[in-house]
Motif scaffolding. Structure first.
Motif, PDB file in Angstrom:
ATOM      1  N   THR A  14       0.831  -1.205   0.000  1.00 20.13           N
ATOM      2  CA  THR A  14       0.000   0.000   0.000  1.00 20.13           C
ATOM      3  C   THR A  14       0.858   1.244   0.000  1.00 20.13           C
ATOM      4  O   THR A  14       0.511   2.232  -0.645  1.00 20.13           O
ATOM      5  N   GLN A  17       2.024   2.291  -3.379  1.00 26.56           N
ATOM      6  CA  GLN A  17       1.051   2.850  -4.312  1.00 26.56           C
ATOM      7  C   GLN A  17       0.940   4.354  -4.177  1.00 26.56           C
ATOM      8  O   GLN A  17       0.329   5.003  -5.023  1.00 26.56           O
ATOM      9  N   LEU A  18       1.496   4.919  -3.092  1.00 27.21           N
ATOM     10  CA  LEU A  18       1.302   6.346  -2.845  1.00 27.21           C
ATOM     11  C   LEU A  18       1.829   7.229  -3.967  1.00 27.21           C
ATOM     12  O   LEU A  18       1.140   8.123  -4.407  1.00 27.21           O
ATOM     13  N   LYS A  21       0.766   7.148 -10.298  1.00 26.80           N
ATOM     14  CA  LYS A  21      -0.162   8.052 -10.963  1.00 26.80           C
ATOM     15  C   LYS A  21      -1.587   7.621 -10.628  1.00 26.80           C
ATOM     16  O   LYS A  21      -1.914   6.447 -10.636  1.00 26.80           O
ATOM     17  N   LYS A  22      -2.473   8.586 -10.399  1.00 29.14           N
ATOM     18  CA  LYS A  22      -3.840   8.272 -10.029  1.00 29.14           C
ATOM     19  C   LYS A  22      -4.694   8.079 -11.269  1.00 29.14           C
ATOM     20  O   LYS A  22      -4.511   8.750 -12.283  1.00 29.14           O
ATOM     21  N   VAL A  23      -5.663   7.190 -11.171  1.00 33.00           N
ATOM     22  CA  VAL A  23      -6.413   6.838 -12.371  1.00 33.00           C
ATOM     23  C   VAL A  23      -7.754   7.531 -12.458  1.00 33.00           C
ATOM     24  O   VAL A  23      -8.555   7.202 -13.312  1.00 33.00           O
ATOM     25  N   THR A  24      -8.008   8.496 -11.577  1.00 30.75           N
ATOM     26  CA  THR A  24      -9.327   9.122 -11.599  1.00 30.75           C
ATOM     27  C   THR A  24      -9.479   9.996 -12.826  1.00 30.75           C
ATOM     28  O   THR A  24      -8.589  10.751 -13.176  1.00 30.75           O
TER      29      THR A  24
ATOM     30  N   ILE B  46      -5.408  10.604   1.965  1.00 29.18           N
ATOM     31  CA  ILE B  46      -4.246   9.703   1.979  1.00 29.18           C
ATOM     32  C   ILE B  46      -4.667   8.289   1.625  1.00 29.18           C
ATOM     33  O   ILE B  46      -3.999   7.605   0.839  1.00 29.18           O
ATOM     34  N   TRP B  49      -5.083   8.160  -2.046  1.00 35.68           N
ATOM     35  CA  TRP B  49      -3.825   8.087  -2.783  1.00 35.68           C
ATOM     36  C   TRP B  49      -3.230   6.703  -2.724  1.00 35.68           C
ATOM     37  O   TRP B  49      -2.622   6.247  -3.683  1.00 35.68           O
ATOM     38  N   MET B  50      -3.422   6.034  -1.584  1.00 28.22           N
ATOM     39  CA  MET B  50      -2.874   4.679  -1.512  1.00 28.22           C
ATOM     40  C   MET B  50      -3.648   3.725  -2.403  1.00 28.22           C
ATOM     41  O   MET B  50      -3.177   2.645  -2.715  1.00 28.22           O
ATOM     42  N   GLN B  51      -4.860   4.108  -2.780  1.00 28.95           N
ATOM     43  CA  GLN B  51      -5.672   3.198  -3.577  1.00 28.95           C
ATOM     44  C   GLN B  51      -5.709   3.617  -5.040  1.00 28.95           C
ATOM     45  O   GLN B  51      -6.526   3.133  -5.800  1.00 28.95           O
ATOM     46  N   GLY B  52      -4.854   4.534  -5.426  1.00 30.23           N
ATOM     47  CA  GLY B  52      -4.783   4.883  -6.831  1.00 30.23           C
ATOM     48  C   GLY B  52      -5.845   5.865  -7.271  1.00 30.23           C
ATOM     49  O   GLY B  52      -6.122   5.979  -8.449  1.00 30.23           O
ATOM     50  N   ARG B  53      -6.473   6.577  -6.350  1.00 29.25           N
ATOM     51  CA  ARG B  53      -7.472   7.548  -6.753  1.00 29.25           C
ATOM     52  C   ARG B  53      -7.219   8.831  -5.974  1.00 29.25           C
ATOM     53  O   ARG B  53      -6.548   8.821  -4.952  1.00 29.25           O
TER      54      ARG B  53
ATOM     55  N   LEU C 132      -9.874  -1.761  -4.916  1.00 27.96           N
ATOM     56  CA  LEU C 132      -9.526  -0.759  -5.915  1.00 27.96           C
ATOM     57  C   LEU C 132      -8.405  -1.217  -6.825  1.00 27.96           C
ATOM     58  O   LEU C 132      -8.422  -0.903  -8.013  1.00 27.96           O
ATOM     59  N   TYR C 133      -7.458  -1.975  -6.280  1.00 27.30           N
ATOM     60  CA  TYR C 133      -6.387  -2.456  -7.156  1.00 27.30           C
ATOM     61  C   TYR C 133      -6.952  -3.438  -8.177  1.00 27.30           C
ATOM     62  O   TYR C 133      -6.615  -3.407  -9.353  1.00 27.30           O
ATOM     63  N   GLN C 136      -8.656  -1.606 -10.897  1.00 25.18           N
ATOM     64  CA  GLN C 136      -7.741  -0.963 -11.839  1.00 25.18           C
ATOM     65  C   GLN C 136      -7.335  -1.938 -12.924  1.00 25.18           C
ATOM     66  O   GLN C 136      -7.286  -1.593 -14.104  1.00 25.18           O
TER      67      GLN C 136
END
Lengths: 158, 338, 369
Positions: A14, A17-18, A21-24, B46, B49-53, C132-133, C136
């Motif tokens: 986890t 992942q910080l 790049k964000k996928v939103t 936070i 961000w850890m979950q990709g969004r 969420l992963y 994706q």
């Protein structure tokens, strides 16, 4: 001890992942990019339609209804064409069977309306949708044959 | 006169010192409310961000107004008290949960000069004692709701929190033993003198403290009271609107207080690297590390089952904490003096 | 001193159709005594849409969009089931490239369905991030399907005699690039979940059943394979071109929830192997074979099954020679897999109920049709 290691590995995932790049997608400010074959709401080119009724017959939910009259040149011309989008499942069997490619699919997907009557789309709306789609995609607006050819290329048909 | 207002702790009780106490309380409350609002916002960001969004980003620039909008929504809701509920207890329960969580902030020294905090020479004892009182509020909340699920949830949360109080206190005892005082300011001073943060000699105690604190705060992986996907709803099922906000508020204030305590007891409090000034800044960073750990755990871990929770506390944590006490005694005898 | 009996009551609890953990509109009525479940009853039918009855009035090509909506998480496999059944009944030949495309999309869809199982199961247990992963990764697969068929969930891609469209240029390369990327992600999921002590404590030893019981209830798919019984339609009764690929059938040992989870993870790896080989072996060619314009299945009864994402998906057609089936029956794996649930729940803690239900891996579209 292996249990603790498993926990720490999970924590590492986890944390890793910080910085990624964000996928939103910032919808509706940014519209999604659809591929060429995307099955959105239909568009109609009434000049090409020969009122053969194949689309109405193949529709699995019977949501298309159309009518036409015979003109002076002894060919049928399209008068009304309605699709009931409450039951249309956007399966595109109707576009598959159309012999003249008068009905095709665009990339419109937003169909929310404030009352149910507005979900019945008639011929004018569908033609207008086609014009909007052509403007968005930079397709030709003049000749319908050119439009059909471009659509074929998009879909990768022979 | 202003000297009396600011340093009211050592002065006799006059109207000036009373003004100082009042000012201190109001100021601390305001800062705490602001901190809680943005802790909630920070958590959502936070974990997002850890979950990709990205987390909240619509309400206000970068979503900064999101917590305020949520709190405003809770405040303007209808105040529903269930018909057969015990009205007086129903209303008092959130207050009983909140007041101790806020009162413990008085002993968390965020800087060497005590502006609005108290230098109690029994600081650690005060903290442990008060944090136990907030459990009563939880049980009362579950009981007064007149809802069988709320009662079960309340009793379960109470059992969880009481079970984990013991390892929490035991882990703090190791630090007290090493420093020779219950006064939190003295503990930080000892760390400053030795030049060694307590986390190093007390590594076992620190780990026990972290786990016990996570369970005490009812955060993942021990967040059974808040579990929506489990069947039994928590003790705050029947609470809506402002009273629910109160429970959430007390939870986050308690989180901030625990973070402050962890920073003080184990991470050296206000001491910065190379003796730099600005103690409150280093204090804030250390507290933030603790809070970040809580968020990180929440994003990663699934939920433990209730019977596994209790077993873990009694069978593993308490023996470890006692072992830590033994190790601390040995260290005190042979290695660290003072 | 006389001892008085403690008066206890059994409580009827309704895990209603609207619940975050029932994977759809499933209703569980449980009788609890304290914390122990005494009896559990399933109420289904909240998503019944009458597919089988509607199919009696539709030609076979028109039924294909309806089959998309059964197991909507693995729609390509449902399409494959019906076109496979009609082709076997009518004895039609399908060109090579179409078979390869079918296998590639079906196996990718199996991966997508198992990814959703991973995400949803862990979300039920309280971990938010794997959901969420997994989504994706699923998004990448869905995007690929969008490019090849035009839709993200209900593909309507296969036709009797082939597939509708050939892959657009560059699509096969995209699939080829996806394979090593997904292998890395599988390692990441194993790091995140499989070693986690809290997770193991919640799923190991829960909801175990024996091989005999599984066979007695007619379970199939992963629910059967987790007990150690190696049965996979792709291996035991091969259809399409699956006999050309060399892949393992992962089985479990004890038949508990942990084995089902591990079987899902390993099956994703195996499906990836199949996709890898298919992408290597695929050749150019036509994608639609010779099929009559109006499909008339000769009179008689036909049954054909495929290995769906949840188990054996079977199509049973009774035809009287017309272009519409006389009776179109679906053997839906989720419906049959649910039968064991009341027996598994008896004597369990309420806390384990969600863990067991999640591991059976049902899709309500398939349960209700």
């Amino acid at each position: 001890m292996s249990g603790v290691l498993g926990l720490l590995k999970g924590l590492g995932v986890t944390l890793g992942q910080l910085p990624k790049k964000k996928v939103t997608l910032m919808y509706p400010d940014v519209q999604p990019e659809w591929p060429d074959r995307y099955r959105g709401v239909h568009k109609l080119m009434p000049d090409l339609c020969i009122v053969c009724n194949q689309c109405a017959r193949i529709c699995p939910t019977s949501c298309i209804s159309l009518s036409g009259t015979r003109g002076e040149d002894r060919k049928l011309h399209l008068e009304t064409f309605d699709i009931n989008f409450e039951i249309c499942i956007l399966c595109d069997l109707c576009t598959e069977v159309c012999p003249t490619e008068a009905i095709q699919m665009t990339d419109t997907f937003e169909l929310a309306e404030y009352n149910r009557d507005a979900i019945y789309k008639d011929m004018n709306w569908l033609t207008e949708n086609g014009k909007q789609h052509a403007l968005r995609k930079g397709l030709s607006l003049e000749s319908t044959e050119e439009a059909v050819e471009q659509n074929n290329q998009l879909e990768g048909n022979a | 006169m202003w000297n009396n207002v600011l340093h009211w702790v050592d002065q006799p009780f006059t109207s000036a010192t009373y003004l100082g106490m009042l000012l201190g309380g109001v100021l601390t409350l305001a800062i705490t409310l602001g901190a809680v609002t943005y802790t909630i916002y920070g958590e959502r960001k936070i974990i997002g961000w850890m979950q990709g969004r990205v987390g909240p980003n619509r309400v206000g620039p970068f979503g900064l107004m999101q917590s305020i909008a949520d709190i405003l929504k809770l405040l303007i809701k209808e105040d529903i008290v269930p018909a057969k509920a015990d009205k007086a207890l129903f209303m008092i329960a959130p207050i009983i949960t909140y007041v101790p969580a806020f009162a413990v902030l008085a002993v968390i020294p965020y800087t060497f000069h005590h502006y609005f905090t108290a230098r109690l020479n029994i600081g650690v004892l005060y903290y442990i004692a008060l944090s136990s009182i907030s459990i009563i509020g939880i049980v009362l909340g579950g009981w007064a709701s007149n809802n069988k699920y709320a009662i079960i949830g309340g009793l379960r949360s109470a059992a969880q929190m009481i079970s984990y109080e013991i390892p929490l206190a035991l882990s703090m005892l190791g630090v007290v033993l090493l420093s020779g005082s219950l006064d939190i300011t003295r503990i930080i001073e000892v760390q400053q003198q030795n030049g060694l943060w307590n986390v190093f000699p007390q590594i076992l105690g620190f780990i026990v403290f972290l786990i016990a604190a996570t369970a005490e705060l009812a955060r993942a992986p021990f967040d059974l009271p808040e579990a929506e996907s489990e069947l039994v709803s928590g003790y705050f099922t029947e609470y809506s609107g402002f009273r629910f906000a109160f429970y959430m508020l007390s939870e986050y204030v308690y989180l901030i207080a625990m973070a402050g305590l962890a920073a003080a007891l184990f991470l050296g409090g206000w001491t910065g690297p190379f003796g730099l000034g600005w103690g409150w800044f280093w204090y804030a960073i250390k507290s933030f590390l603790f809070i970040f750990l809580m968020f990180w755990l929440r994003a990663t871990m699934p939920r433990a089952r209730v019977d596994q929770l209790m077993g873990f506390a009694w069978k593993y944590l308490i023996p470890l904490a006692i072992l830590n006490l033994l190790i601390s005694a040995v260290e005190k005898l042979y290695w660290l003096k003072g | 001193m006389a001892t008085t009996e403690l008066r206890t009551e059994e409580m009827l609890l309704n895990v209603g159709p609207q619940h975050p953990s029932t994977h759809g509109v499933l209703r569980l009525v449980v009788k609890v005594d304290g914390e122990i479940i005494r009896e559990a009853t399933l109420v289904i039918g909240y998503l019944h849409r009458g597919t089988e009855k509607l199919a009696e009035d539709l030609q076979y090509t028109q039924i294909i969009p309806y089959t998309d909506r059964l197991d909507y998480l693995a729609a390509m496999i449902n399409n494959h089931a019906i076109v496979n059944a009609v082709e076997q009944a009518m004895d039609l030949q399908v060109p090579e490239r179409a078979e390869y495309l079918r296998v590639i999309v079906a196996e990718l869809n199996r991966i997508a369905s198992h990814l959703l199982f991973l995400g949803a199961y862990l979300l039920d247990l309280g971990a938010m991030s794997p959901f969420l992963y997994a989504f994706q990764e699923r998004e990448t697969i869905t995007q690929m399907f969008n490019e090849i068929s035009g839709a993200r969930l209900t593909y309507n891609y296969m036709r009797v005699g082939g597939v509708k469209w050939d892959a657009p240029p560059g699509w096969i390369d995209k699939v080829r690039a996806y394979i090593p990327h997904f292998r890395e992600k599988l390692k990441m999921y194993h790091n995140l979940v499989t070693g986690n002590e809290v997770f193991l404590g919640r799923v190991k030893g829960i909801g175990a059943y024996s091989q005999e019981k599984a066979l007695g209830y007619g379970l199939s798919g992963i629910n059967l394979r987790s007990t150690g019984f190696k049965w996979d339609i792709r291996r035991n009764k091969p259809y399409s071109i699956y006999d050309r690929f060399d892949f393992d059938i992962p089985v479990g040992k004890n038949g508990d929830c942990y084995d089902r989870y591990i079987c899902h993870m390993m099956e994703m790896e195996e499906s990836l192997k199949i996709v890898e080989k298919a992408v290597e072996q695929i050749q150019d060619g036509p994608v639609m074979g010779k099929a009559p314009k109006i499909l008339r299945v000769p009179a008689g009864e036909y049954y054909a099954s495929v290995e769906g994402a949840k188990g054996e998906l079977g199509i049973y057609i009774v035809s009287d020679g017309k272009d519409k089936p006389y009776r179109f029956k679906l053997r839906r794996p989720s419906f049959i897999n649910l039968q064991i649930l009341p027996e598994l729940m008896e004597g369990q803690n309420v806390a384990n109920m969600i863990a067991i239900l999640g591991a059976v891996d049902i899709v309500l579209g398939e349960v209700d049709a």
